[in-house]
Design a protein around this motif. Sequence first.
Motif, PDB file in Angstrom:
ATOM      1  N   MET A 150      -9.608   5.226   3.962  1.00  0.00           N
ATOM      2  CA  MET A 150      -9.982   4.297   2.895  1.00  0.00           C
ATOM      3  C   MET A 150      -8.877   3.274   2.706  1.00  0.00           C
ATOM      4  O   MET A 150      -7.701   3.622   2.652  1.00  0.00           O
ATOM      5  N   PHE A 209      -7.801   0.140   0.150  1.00  0.00           N
ATOM      6  CA  PHE A 209      -8.124  -0.343  -1.192  1.00  0.00           C
ATOM      7  C   PHE A 209      -7.785  -1.821  -1.365  1.00  0.00           C
ATOM      8  O   PHE A 209      -6.926  -2.361  -0.669  1.00  0.00           O
ATOM      9  N   ASN A 245      -2.343   0.285  -2.731  1.00  0.00           N
ATOM     10  CA  ASN A 245      -2.032   1.653  -3.166  1.00  0.00           C
ATOM     11  C   ASN A 245      -1.137   2.411  -2.205  1.00  0.00           C
ATOM     12  O   ASN A 245      -1.325   3.605  -1.984  1.00  0.00           O
ATOM     13  N   LEU A 246      -0.153   1.725  -1.637  1.00  0.00           N
ATOM     14  CA  LEU A 246       0.842   2.464  -0.855  1.00  0.00           C
ATOM     15  C   LEU A 246       1.671   3.295  -1.812  1.00  0.00           C
ATOM     16  O   LEU A 246       1.889   2.901  -2.957  1.00  0.00           O
ATOM     17  N   PHE A 247       2.150   4.457  -1.339  1.00  0.00           N
ATOM     18  CA  PHE A 247       2.960   5.314  -2.198  1.00  0.00           C
ATOM     19  C   PHE A 247       4.285   4.612  -2.481  1.00  0.00           C
ATOM     20  O   PHE A 247       5.099   4.410  -1.587  1.00  0.00           O
ATOM     21  N   ALA A 248       4.497   4.253  -3.742  1.00  0.00           N
ATOM     22  CA  ALA A 248       5.595   3.353  -4.099  1.00  0.00           C
ATOM     23  C   ALA A 248       6.966   3.983  -3.901  1.00  0.00           C
ATOM     24  O   ALA A 248       7.951   3.279  -3.698  1.00  0.00           O
ATOM     25  N   HIS A 249       7.031   5.321  -3.932  1.00  0.00           N
ATOM     26  CA  HIS A 249       8.329   5.986  -3.842  1.00  0.00           C
ATOM     27  C   HIS A 249       8.661   6.431  -2.422  1.00  0.00           C
ATOM     28  O   HIS A 249       9.632   7.136  -2.206  1.00  0.00           O
ATOM     29  N   LEU A 307       3.061  10.888   5.900  1.00  0.00           N
ATOM     30  CA  LEU A 307       2.823  11.917   4.879  1.00  0.00           C
ATOM     31  C   LEU A 307       1.520  12.700   5.093  1.00  0.00           C
ATOM     32  O   LEU A 307       1.518  13.930   5.067  1.00  0.00           O
ATOM     33  N   GLY A 308       0.436  11.972   5.308  1.00  0.00           N
ATOM     34  CA  GLY A 308      -0.850  12.632   5.489  1.00  0.00           C
ATOM     35  C   GLY A 308      -0.870  13.508   6.735  1.00  0.00           C
ATOM     36  O   GLY A 308      -1.404  14.613   6.719  1.00  0.00           O
ATOM     37  N   LYS A 331       1.484  16.628   5.790  1.00  0.00           N
ATOM     38  CA  LYS A 331       1.069  17.498   4.686  1.00  0.00           C
ATOM     39  C   LYS A 331      -0.385  17.933   4.781  1.00  0.00           C
ATOM     40  O   LYS A 331      -0.741  19.006   4.311  1.00  0.00           O
ATOM     41  N   VAL A 332      -1.235  17.079   5.339  1.00  0.00           N
ATOM     42  CA  VAL A 332      -2.653  17.408   5.398  1.00  0.00           C
ATOM     43  C   VAL A 332      -3.037  17.962   6.771  1.00  0.00           C
ATOM     44  O   VAL A 332      -3.666  19.003   6.885  1.00  0.00           O
ATOM     45  N   ARG A 385      -1.834   3.763   7.596  1.00  0.00           N
ATOM     46  CA  ARG A 385      -1.813   5.065   6.928  1.00  0.00           C
ATOM     47  C   ARG A 385      -3.158   5.770   7.066  1.00  0.00           C
ATOM     48  O   ARG A 385      -3.224   6.983   7.316  1.00  0.00           O
ATOM     49  N   GLN A 416      -2.537   5.312  -7.012  1.00  0.00           N
ATOM     50  CA  GLN A 416      -1.643   6.188  -6.250  1.00  0.00           C
ATOM     51  C   GLN A 416      -2.318   7.526  -5.982  1.00  0.00           C
ATOM     52  O   GLN A 416      -2.289   8.035  -4.867  1.00  0.00           O
ATOM     53  N   ILE A 427      -6.524  10.371   1.575  1.00  0.00           N
ATOM     54  CA  ILE A 427      -6.051  10.847   2.884  1.00  0.00           C
ATOM     55  C   ILE A 427      -6.142  12.368   2.979  1.00  0.00           C
ATOM     56  O   ILE A 427      -5.595  12.971   3.898  1.00  0.00           O
ATOM     57  N   GLN A 455      -1.348  18.939  -4.180  1.00  0.00           N
ATOM     58  CA  GLN A 455      -0.462  18.111  -3.342  1.00  0.00           C
ATOM     59  C   GLN A 455      -0.285  16.722  -3.945  1.00  0.00           C
ATOM     60  O   GLN A 455       0.823  16.181  -3.962  1.00  0.00           O
ATOM     61  N   GLN A 468       6.853  10.095  -9.103  1.00  0.00           N
ATOM     62  CA  GLN A 468       6.867   8.758  -9.693  1.00  0.00           C
ATOM     63  C   GLN A 468       6.866   8.804 -11.215  1.00  0.00           C
ATOM     64  O   GLN A 468       7.222   7.831 -11.880  1.00  0.00           O
ATOM     65  N   ARG A 476      14.793   3.961  -6.181  1.00  0.00           N
ATOM     66  CA  ARG A 476      13.528   3.278  -5.952  1.00  0.00           C
ATOM     67  C   ARG A 476      13.599   1.805  -5.618  1.00  0.00           C
ATOM     68  O   ARG A 476      14.497   1.142  -5.797  1.00  0.00           O
TER      69      ARG A 476
END
Lengths: 258, 215
Positions: A97, A99, A103-107, A116-117, A120-121, A165, B115, B122, B128, B137, B215
Amino acid sequence: MTEVSVAKDTAPAADGLVVLKNVNKHFGALHVLQDIDLTIARGEVVVVIGPSGSGKSTLCRTINRLETIDSGDISIDGRPLPQEGKELARLRADVGMVFQSFNLFAHKTVLENVMLGQVKVRKADKKAAEEKARALLDRVGVGTQADKYPAQLSGGQQQRVAIARALAMDPKVMLFDEPTSALDPEMINEVLDVMQQLARDGMTMVVVTHEMGFARSAANRVVFMADGRIVEEAAPEQFFSNPRSDRAKDFLSKILHH
Amino acid sequence: MNVLLDHLPEFREGFIGTVLLTLASGLLAMVLGVVIAGFRVSPVPPLRFFGAAWVTLFRNTPLTLLFLVAWFVVPVIFAPGLNPWTKALLALGFYTSAFVCEAVRSGINTVPLGQAEAARSIGMTFFQTLRLIVLPQATRTVIPPLSSIFIALTKNSAIAGAFSVTELFGVQKLLSDKGFAIAWIFLWVALGYLVITFTISGLFRLLERRMGVAR
């Protein structure tokens, strides 16, 4: 549409990869999706267009159940969408998906966003995940930005990272929810180019967009929505040169000359 | 002045008692608070209900009443034979966890919804998503209110003194009962608390600065 439901049980691969049947959804009193029937074949690029508030984004988001539906059936690769939980999470991993607001993971860094996916997934090995992430970032043209944070990138770059991603999960289908609507005009093409390439490579795509040029050149089929209904479905040449419905004619006349 | 020097062992023991009780109940409150905050934002209605009930119960009950419950009700109904220190730990930890939960939840709410949607899209599970994307965050916004909550906890731990747990405030009672000058005792006890609370706010300020850079 009835043939599809018969085929679903026997040979899911033969027909639709994504099948929506008689889908309805309300937001309060607003009936945003009304009796939606839509079948997307493997390898097909379907572009959904229509005026704002016509339900096209909602339609896109129901396919991976970010929006729940009130009635009807949605199935992906022959399997109906499960309830919220582990099984749904597994299915979402197969549905990429992208957007409007990236919506990228900001941290996380760009590289971590794409890894990450996988780690972790998909439980992929870190090293393999990094290799794949770097390859994907190169493919979308942001390989040199791998160690930056999303906020340090331009909108166009962020959106390309978001595409990478999603691709990192090896999705069966990619959903694009107005991927260029939040971009400055000069960045729209760099994202569309990536999507264009993806379409040529045979990815199954559902694209909600206002980019008529993309619809014309990359779509196998254009779905025109208005007021929560699919008003017209046609091949792009036919739709743009000779729309059947008045609603579509009106919409096209408004966006094509301004 | 002499009160402090003459009774240094008592003061020291009280001080250490307060530090340990604050640390232990702070840890308990932190763990419980984050878990309950997770419950409160979870997609599972019974968990959400449990979380809301927990916060309502412990945030709206006077701490002294919780101590009384821990002393006279818990041993009868749930767990007989708890020592006073454990009972104080439970009362303070549960009470403070409600406030920690709400601070964490407010932090979670500051993280843009996109977020979590991206994480779910994903294929991340709810757990998680919370652990890897949302909570990290949320941390930055949660630190300032957490600092206040832990300072409040330090001072709240004085109630344990009234229930004959060895801690700093109890020293005051012990010594004033013996007839020493109250003003001086109060001063030393207050200074003892000040040392702890200043340390806490200092640590949190450090943490805040560290997070700012990350950050």
